[in-house]
Design an enzyme around this catalytic site. Sequence first.
Site, PDB file in Angstrom:
ATOM      1  N   ASP A   1       0.833  -1.217   0.000  1.00  0.00           N
ATOM      2  CA  ASP A   1       0.000   0.000   0.000  1.00  0.00           C
ATOM      3  C   ASP A   1       0.865   1.264   0.000  1.00  0.00           C
ATOM      4  OD1 ASP A   1      -2.328   1.431  -0.027  1.00  0.00           O
ATOM      5  OD2 ASP A   1      -2.736   1.216   2.111  1.00  0.00           O
TER       6      ASP A   1
ATOM      7  N   ASN B   1     -10.926  -2.212  -5.480  1.00  0.00           N
ATOM      8  CA  ASN B   1     -10.132  -1.320  -6.340  1.00  0.00           C
ATOM      9  C   ASN B   1     -10.763  -1.099  -7.717  1.00  0.00           C
ATOM     10  OD1 ASN B   1      -6.943  -2.524  -5.032  1.00  0.00           O
ATOM     11  ND2 ASN B   1      -8.100  -0.720  -4.428  1.00  0.00           N
TER      12      ASN B   1
HETATM   13  C1  IPE Z   1      -5.492  -2.598  -0.316  1.00  0.00           C
HETATM   14  O1  IPE Z   1      -5.114  -1.278  -0.493  1.00  0.00           O
HETATM   15  C2  IPE Z   1      -5.472  -3.332  -1.619  1.00  0.00           C
HETATM   16  C3  IPE Z   1      -4.156  -3.495  -2.220  1.00  0.00           C
HETATM   17  C4  IPE Z   1      -3.023  -3.185  -1.676  1.00  0.00           C
HETATM   18  C5  IPE Z   1      -4.167  -4.092  -3.527  1.00  0.00           C
HETATM   19  P1  IPE Z   1      -6.189  -0.102  -0.608  1.00  0.00           P
HETATM   20  O2  IPE Z   1      -5.437   1.152  -0.705  1.00  0.00           O
HETATM   21  O3  IPE Z   1      -7.151  -0.403  -1.694  1.00  0.00           O
HETATM   22  O4  IPE Z   1      -6.943  -0.233   0.799  1.00  0.00           O
HETATM   23  P2  IPE Z   1      -7.824   0.815   1.601  1.00  0.00           P
HETATM   24  O5  IPE Z   1      -8.941   1.219   0.702  1.00  0.00           O
HETATM   25  O6  IPE Z   1      -6.968   1.976   1.971  1.00  0.00           O
HETATM   26  O7  IPE Z   1      -8.277   0.066   2.807  1.00  0.00           O
HETATM   27  C1  IPE Z   2      -1.511   0.276  -3.392  1.00  0.00           C
HETATM   28  O1  IPE Z   2      -1.280   1.647  -3.402  1.00  0.00           O
HETATM   29  C2  IPE Z   2      -1.704  -0.299  -4.770  1.00  0.00           C
HETATM   30  C3  IPE Z   2      -3.088  -0.661  -5.105  1.00  0.00           C
HETATM   31  C4  IPE Z   2      -4.103  -0.622  -4.281  1.00  0.00           C
HETATM   32  C5  IPE Z   2      -3.336  -1.112  -6.458  1.00  0.00           C
HETATM   33  P1  IPE Z   2      -2.469   2.684  -3.440  1.00  0.00           P
HETATM   34  O2  IPE Z   2      -2.833   2.950  -4.852  1.00  0.00           O
HETATM   35  O3  IPE Z   2      -3.587   2.232  -2.583  1.00  0.00           O
HETATM   36  O4  IPE Z   2      -1.775   3.974  -2.817  1.00  0.00           O
HETATM   37  P2  IPE Z   2      -2.388   4.961  -1.736  1.00  0.00           P
HETATM   38  O5  IPE Z   2      -2.852   4.123  -0.593  1.00  0.00           O
HETATM   39  O6  IPE Z   2      -3.497   5.698  -2.388  1.00  0.00           O
HETATM   40  O7  IPE Z   2      -1.247   5.838  -1.358  1.00  0.00           O
HETATM   41 MG    MG Z   3      -4.003   2.469  -0.614  1.00  0.00          MG
END
Ligand code: IPE
Ligand code: IPE
Ligand code: MG
Length: 247
Positions: free
Chosen positions: A21, A69
């Site tokens: 993340d 996502n």
């Molecule tokens: C969790 O990250 C999913 C992945 C790392 C693929 P998100 O960024 O989607 O999670 P939330 O929404 O902050 O909980």
């Molecule tokens: C994790 O990084 C990757 C995916 C969920 C695909 P994020 O895209 O959630 O990055 P933040 O949490 O918005 O910084």
């Molecule tokens: Mg994230």
Amino acid sequence: MSFKEQIIPEKLPAHIAIIMDGNGRWAMKQGKDRVFGHQHGIGAVRNAAEAAAELGVKYLTVYAFSTENWNRPRMEVDALMSLFVETIEQEQETLKKNNIRLNAIGDLASLPKENYKKLMDAIGRTKDHNRMVLTLAMSYSSRWEILDAVKKILEDYNRKKITADDLTEAYFGLKLTTAGMPDPELLIRTSGESRLSNFLLWQAAYTELYFTSKLWPEFEKEDLYEAIVNYQNRERRFGLTSQQLNR
Ligand code: IPE
Ligand code: IPE
Ligand code: MG
């Protein structure tokens, strides 16, 4: 002593899961768009996979894209899907060099056809690799997985293949996408968030959770070693008392 030197080989987790993340925040911090962050997250996956395989970890499962996502802006979803395809093709050499078998879990049928096909091809090409299994959780969520398992079990029940008494934890585990893998001993989440976000809820019943404020593109091999050392310094009691364990 470096974190790597502190790792006790006999206490190495067999299965490590990672919620990767913070790609978006990493990019925004430097005035770039979120996709730039996803592109830079790939190097971190490569490092983590190499480091885990070198240590002797048998299973590494990374959360790449959740069911939730799909609700992100269309442009970001499309960019991520293209990135997955490119990466899977470009990293064939890394998988070969490190003898890593590729695997994927999740609602793979919901991926664009092109992605699905390329993913299956890549998995096929690595099927004889046996040092470590790298599982990509794609279009994955635990609640989807658990409901899917329940549907399969209902089918078995309706066909009279099982009775209610056959429904044990072990049997249930066989219906999950992680069938055949040990539960993760260690789960790492980057970016400072302390939640599971629908990842491996059944499997993580007794998993040690490790949260770091590092954003995913900044996560290096040394960070993985640090997480493992932290894990190895914990007492896993599984409901018992400390005295029982140390008798
Ligand atoms: C969790 O990250 C999913 C992945 C790392 C693929 P998100 O960024 O989607 O999670 P939330 O929404 O902050 O909980
Ligand atoms: C994790 O990084 C990757 C995916 C969920 C695909 P994020 O895209 O959630 O990055 P933040 O949490 O918005 O910084
Ligand atoms: Mg994230």
